[in-house]
Design an enzyme around this catalytic site. Structure first.
Site, mmCIF file in Angstrom:
data_model
loop_
_atom_site.group_PDB
_atom_site.id
_atom_site.type_symbol
_atom_site.label_atom_id
_atom_site.label_comp_id
_atom_site.label_asym_id
_atom_site.label_seq_id
_atom_site.Cartn_x
_atom_site.Cartn_y
_atom_site.Cartn_z
ATOM 1 N N ILE B 103 0.899 -1.152 0.000
ATOM 2 C CA ILE B 103 0.000 0.000 0.000
ATOM 3 C C ILE B 103 0.940 1.204 0.000
ATOM 4 C CG2 ILE B 103 -0.289 -0.284 2.534
ATOM 5 C CD1 ILE B 103 -2.949 1.166 2.335
ATOM 6 N N SER B 104 0.780 2.084 -0.988
ATOM 7 C CA SER B 104 1.769 3.147 -1.189
ATOM 8 C C SER B 104 1.839 4.107 -0.004
ATOM 9 C CB SER B 104 1.429 3.950 -2.435
ATOM 10 O OG SER B 104 1.414 3.113 -3.548
ATOM 11 N N GLN B 105 2.945 4.793 0.039
ATOM 12 C CA GLN B 105 3.162 5.855 1.023
ATOM 13 C C GLN B 105 2.030 6.883 0.858
ATOM 14 O OE1 GLN B 105 6.686 7.842 -0.168
ATOM 15 N NE2 GLN B 105 6.822 9.161 1.632
#
Lengths: 815, 253
Positions: B103-105
């Site tokens: 899950i991206s930053q």
């Protein structure tokens, strides 16, 4: 030879084979650099065994036989169970950066893998201690066994999956146990029951095996719909897997102007990392997309060329050449297993390619091919570098790359016809590193031809994802430059550099906030290059044969800046290999202190001859460092001579160990004098300097001679070249140990431990030094180490535990 | 002998402490597919963390679009991370969600959403649903979101999660993203959440004239650049946008 020597020989074989097997397993489930970090710590088991024996010397000597039996049995059990123990714990190296709890998993890995080395080395150390009068013979068995083990392991990698290998080495340990008790079959039977039972159980049942990291390309590809493994090949260069899925497509840096289809392809992976795609040649429109990548540029400039492809891999670029009308393609690919996989598993797809009439396949390392070939080509293609992640089993050879050095590029240019073109493609990285270093390296190679028209001889273009660099012996013609412009215009690619480029032509299609690559490329081609390279945030100086680390871009001076921009946890993603190397060195340094120096403080009550401590430390540390530095250096250089990293490891490790073993066998005869540092140490230092300088400075001559020889002769000549050096390098250890056991026998195991630790640390250190300096610095340190050994020898004492003395009296003295 | 024994005792203790952490990276998305319930005070603590995240990690880094900031303040990121990572949900970094995916930053999600410049009239396509977080952020702003995930368990878990969080304007499909989602095309915005080595031609085809597509480039744990593709009068242009400003030469700093 007597039984203890045989036991040591067989056990050494098993330990070395186990080490190389671990390297294979961990490179497969994780990555080479993590494998490297974990195993180097595990190898400290050698050092720890010395300390253990040093502290409990009399206890173990009194129970010699039972101690040996237990240690061999424990070594067997810990080897047999190692894969199961690793399999039950999941370790995610990326999380270590952020989550401390992951460190426990890492430590668990260390301990599991440390134990086999600790127990195995204890057997060897204890035998040295018990029989100091036979030290030359025992050390001979130790070295020869290790040497054979390193070759044996390479053969084993062809025969079994990586995770099965440790079970095989466990069986070899049992053989060592049986050999030890050969004259008492009943005891042998009793002692080997449990280890044999457990090993058999693990071999048949396989309770758990380490899983491949979920971040590896193969793990991800296996999750694709209808993914099926259609072929496998094992080997020391890595486990090759061919995978088919309708959702697998590969078209690096494909033009955004391309509206056609990208067909699904067969993917090939080495040790779980992407190697390349196999295009279905029977599907007539399948390869259309290849014309719309930057790598197709050179074919636009050359009609019906004679092509050389270096690193042909799965063959996409070879196919592009044929499709573009090449008259012939010489495809050079080092990995024979890959070719076999392609031929055997996908005959209907690739057989057609590598067996076409106008394709000449050469299974060879690119540099060896270049040195041995007199042919010239219209076009030399180096396809996009995917990088085999597999290591050259058990050594630090991974990081070097002899294909992208100034010397190598010069050879490529030499093999071009007068109007020929060299085309190299790489990934577009942000910020630019590989593309810029490639340009700097090629530019340097062209400068060395004495040209004054450098700026007319190179061209570079980029898509959003890839960069292609062209270089010529002669200037690009006006029509060629227009063709480059046309190709870019058509495909929405940008010019990075062409002769006569105008500022208005920069950064038009795939726009960057700042044309960093274009500006830096201009600097690299200008006279300001030295200053510019110095000031660039990454290390993009040209790579050379004496510092062949093309993928090393890290600069310590830029660390504060990179931390500021990308955050502390972002930095490792630029340079995992280097970060791990530094982490490994720090760990090894601290653990060596803990294992070697620290225990001394607990021994104040023991009557020690304190004045013997510093010379023992220096002497055995120095010969450990000297030996490993020379060995690592030789492995690195021999890759060039023998033409294959695996051959290099086999020739150097096995050759060095076996001939050092022979040297050790004759050590007593060579060093009779009772006082003063014997001449032999001075000879070692001189030979080390002489030989290694010869290999470093005479490399190109040796390479030329070797490249003309068939592979068997190349290997034999390699061993012959090494033999005298290895022979004399085998002498100092038994010589020192013999001297020490004559003066203060209690220090013998400690010396063995020091030597073990020094060897492990110095297996890592040369790479670090060569990356930052050059191989010459490594050589200088090795020479200094042997000189230190020469100086400190006198401090080890005056007497010798001579073989002329009875074994009994020596043992008594030890007790 | 005593100091000797104490030394080895020390070593033994160290060895015993080294117990494997069996619980660490449990990333079972099915376990996370059911929405976890938290006490009201926990929820208010998450809200506080979320607002702080938007202030410190996103607004201060230059994201100005109010609708994006509001969406980031609203979507409960802690519901999209694996149970073992809940305490890290609002930290300034990507988190693993299993299957080699992340899950991206938060900042990257906000930046990508801002780049495609969507409104409440827009129709968005997402390739790579993953946890469903990016789809939820888009759903807060746009009219409808169509999202495709190739890994079945991930897609199913995300679908359940989005449904339970009442994101009714999101449709999830488990399929090969290469072909896009033809029947709802063209799209005002296409967000590709997985780094790719090529951009599938069908996706460019399904982008509306004047539409924008964004794709991350780099390592899953460190997005080095974002690629923005635009279509104007059938003509394609693209740009690389660095999430951080990089100065190549030290002298020019």
């Amino acid at each position: 030879m007597d039984r203890p020597a045989w036991t040591i020989g067989i056990l050494s074989f098993a330990l070395l084979a186990f080490e190389i097997s671990l390297m294979r397993v961990l490179s497969y489930v994780q990555w080479y650099h993590f494998a490297y970090m974990i195993i180097s710590v595990a190898l400290l088991g050698f050092g720890a065994s010395g300390t253990l024996l040093f502290l409990f010397r009399s206890y173990f000597l009194r129970r010699y036989e039972i101690a040996i039996i237990c240690a061999v049995a424990l070594c067997t059990l810990s080897m047999a169970l190692s894969m199961t123990l690793l399999g039950i714990v999941k370790f995610d190296p990326y999380r270590v950066i952020w989550k401390f709890s992951e460190v426990w998993s890492l430590l668990y890995f260390y301990v599991v893998l440390f134990l086999p080395f600790l127990f195995g080395a204890s057997v060897i150390g204890l035998t040295f201690m018990k029989k100091p009068h036979q030290i030359g013979k025992l050390y001979f068995a130790n070295l020869v066994g290790s040497g054979m083990g390193s070759i044996g392991a390479i053969f084993l990698t062809y025969a079994a999956d990586p995770t099965t290998l440790p079970t095989i080495t466990a069986f070899i340990c049992i053989l060592a146990l049986v050999t030890f008790l050969l004259d008492r079959p009943r005891r042998a039977l009793v002692a080997s029951t449990v280890p044999l039972g457990v090993t058999l159980l693990v071999a048949l049942w396989k309770p758990a095996i380490p899983e491949m990291s979920e971040y590896k390309s193969l793990s991800k590809a296996l999750l694709l719909p209808r993914a099926t493994i259609v072929g496998k090949r094992r080997g020391p260069l890595g486990m090759l897997v061919a995978l088919d899925s309708p959702a697998l497509r590969y078209a690096p840096g494909l033009s955004l102007a391309y509206t056609g289809r990208v067909p699904s392809q067969l993917g090939v992976f080495a040790d779980g990392e992407w190697v390349g795609a196999v295009i279905d040649l029977q599907d007539t429109t399948a390869a259309e997309f290849l014309d719309h990548a930057t790598s197709a540029l050179a074919h636009r400039l050359k009609a019906e060329p004679v092509v050389l492809t270096l690193g042909a891999g799965t063959g996409s670029d070879v196919f592009l050449s044929l499709k573009s009308g090449a008259r012939s393609v010489t495809a050079v690919e080092m990995n024979g297993q890959l070719i076999e996989l392609l031929k055997a598993v996908v005959p209907d797809r690739t057989d057609l390619l590598y067996e076409r009439r106008n394709v000449l396949l050469r299974v060879e390392e690119a540099r060896t091919f270049l040195s041995g070939s007199q042919d010239r080509f219209d076009l030399i293609v180096v396809p996009i570098l995917e990088g085999f992640t597999a290591s050259s089993a058990g050594t630090q050879a991974l990081f070097e790359n002899y294909l992208f050095t100034v010397e190598s590029c010069s050879e490529m240019i030499d093999h071009l016809r007068e109007d020929g073109i060299l085309s190299i493609t790489t990934w577009m990285d942000y910020p630019p590193r590989s593309s810029l270093k490639l340009l700097a390296t090629i530019a340097e190679a062209l400068r060395e031809t004495g040209t004054d028209r450098l700026k007319q001889q190179v061209a570079m273009i980029r898509s959003w994802g890839t960069v292609t660099l062209l270089a010529k012996r002669s200037p690009f013609s006006g029509s060629e430059v227009s063709a480059i412009r046309g190709f870019c215009e058509e495909n929405f690619f940008d010019l990075v550099y062409v002769p006569g480029i105008r500022p208005s032509e920069l950064n038009r299609f795939h726009r960057l906030e700042e044309p960093i690559l274009e500006n830096a490329a201009g600097e690299v081609l200008s006279n300001r290059r030295e200053q510019s390279l110095r000031e660039y945030q990454f290390f993009v100086d040209p790579a050379r044969d004496n510092q062949p680390y093309f993928s090393h871009y890290f600069k310590w001076e830029s660390l504060p800046y990179l931390k500021e921009v990308y955050g502390t946890s972002g930095v490792p993603f630029f340079e995992w290999g280097y970060v791990i190397l530094v982490a490994t060195l720090i760990q090894l340094g601290l653990l060596s202190l803990l294992l070697i120096i620290f225990p001394l403080f607990f021994l104040q009550s023991k009557r020690l001859e304190k004045r013997r401590i510093p010379p023992t430390l220096i002497y055995f540390g120095a010969i450990g460092v000297g030996y490993m530095f020379v060995e690592v250096l030789m492995i690195q250089k021999f890759i060039l001579f023998v033409g294959h990293p695996i051959f290099s490891v086999a020739v150097v490790v096995a050759g060095m160990l076996v001939f050092s073993g022979v040297g050790s066998f004759f050590s007593h005869r060579l060093a009779r004098p009772k006082t003063g540092p014997p001449m032999i140490l001075a000879i070692v230092a001189a030979l080390v300097i002489g030989f290694t300088s010869l290999y470093l400075y005479g490399a190109s001559t040796i390479l030329e001679v070797f490249a003309k020889l068939p592979v068997e002769l190349r290997l034999t000549s390699g061993v012959v070249l090494l033999a005298p050096l290895a022979f004399v390098m085998g002498v100092p250890f038994p010589l020192g140990l013999g001297r020490l056991s004559g003066s203060d026998a209690s220090l013998v195991p400690w010396a063995w431990g020091i030597n073990g630790c020094a060897s492990v640390v110095s297996a890592t250190l040369p790479t670090f030094i060569a990356i930052n300096q050059t191989f010459v610095a490594v050589l200088v340190i090795a020479a200094v180490a042997y000189l230190l050994a020469f100086v400190s020898f006198g401090g080890l004492g005056g007497g010798m535990a001579d073989s002329s003395r009875s074994g009994k009296s020596s043992s008594n003295r030890l007790n | 002998m005593r100091p000797l024994i104490s030394y080895w005792f020390l070593v033994l203790i160290v060895a015993v402490i080294v117990v494997p952490d069996h619980n660490s990276p449990v990333t079972d998305p099915t376990a996370a597919s059911i929405i976890r319930s938290f006490l009201p005070q926990q929820e208010s603590e998450f809200k506080r963390l979320r607002h702080r995240m938007v202030e410190r990690q996103i607004r201060l880094r230059g994201i100005k679009d109010q609708s994006v900031l509001e969406a980031m303040r609203t979507v409960p990121r802690h519901q999209f991370v694996p149970p073992s990572s809940i305490s890290e949900a609002y930290e300034d970094r990507p988190l693993p969600i299993g299957y080699g995916q992340t899950i991206s930053q938060p900042y990257i999600v906000a930046y990508m959403t801002e780049l495609v410049q969507v409104s409440d009239q827009s129709k968005a396509l997402e390739i790579g649903t993953g946890s469903g977080y990016q789809a939820a952020v888009l759903a807060e702003i746009v009219d409808s979101v169509f999202t495709i995930e190739i890994i079945e368990p991930l897609g199913e878990a995300a679908e359940g999660r989005l449904k339970n969080l009442a994101y009714e304007n999101v449709q999830v499909k488990v399929a090969d993203g290469y072909y896009g989602w033809e029947e709802h095309a063209p799209y005002d915005a296409i967000v590709v959440t997985a780094a790719a080595e090529h951009i599938p031609p069908p996706l460019i085809d399904q982008l509306k004239d004047g539409g924008k597509m964004v794709i991350p480039v780099g390592h899953p744990f460190l997005v080095q650049t974002l690629m923005l593709v635009e279509k104007h009068d059938g003509k394609i242009t693209s740009r690389s946008l660095l999430p951080v400003r990089f100065v190549p030469f030290r002298r020019s700093r």
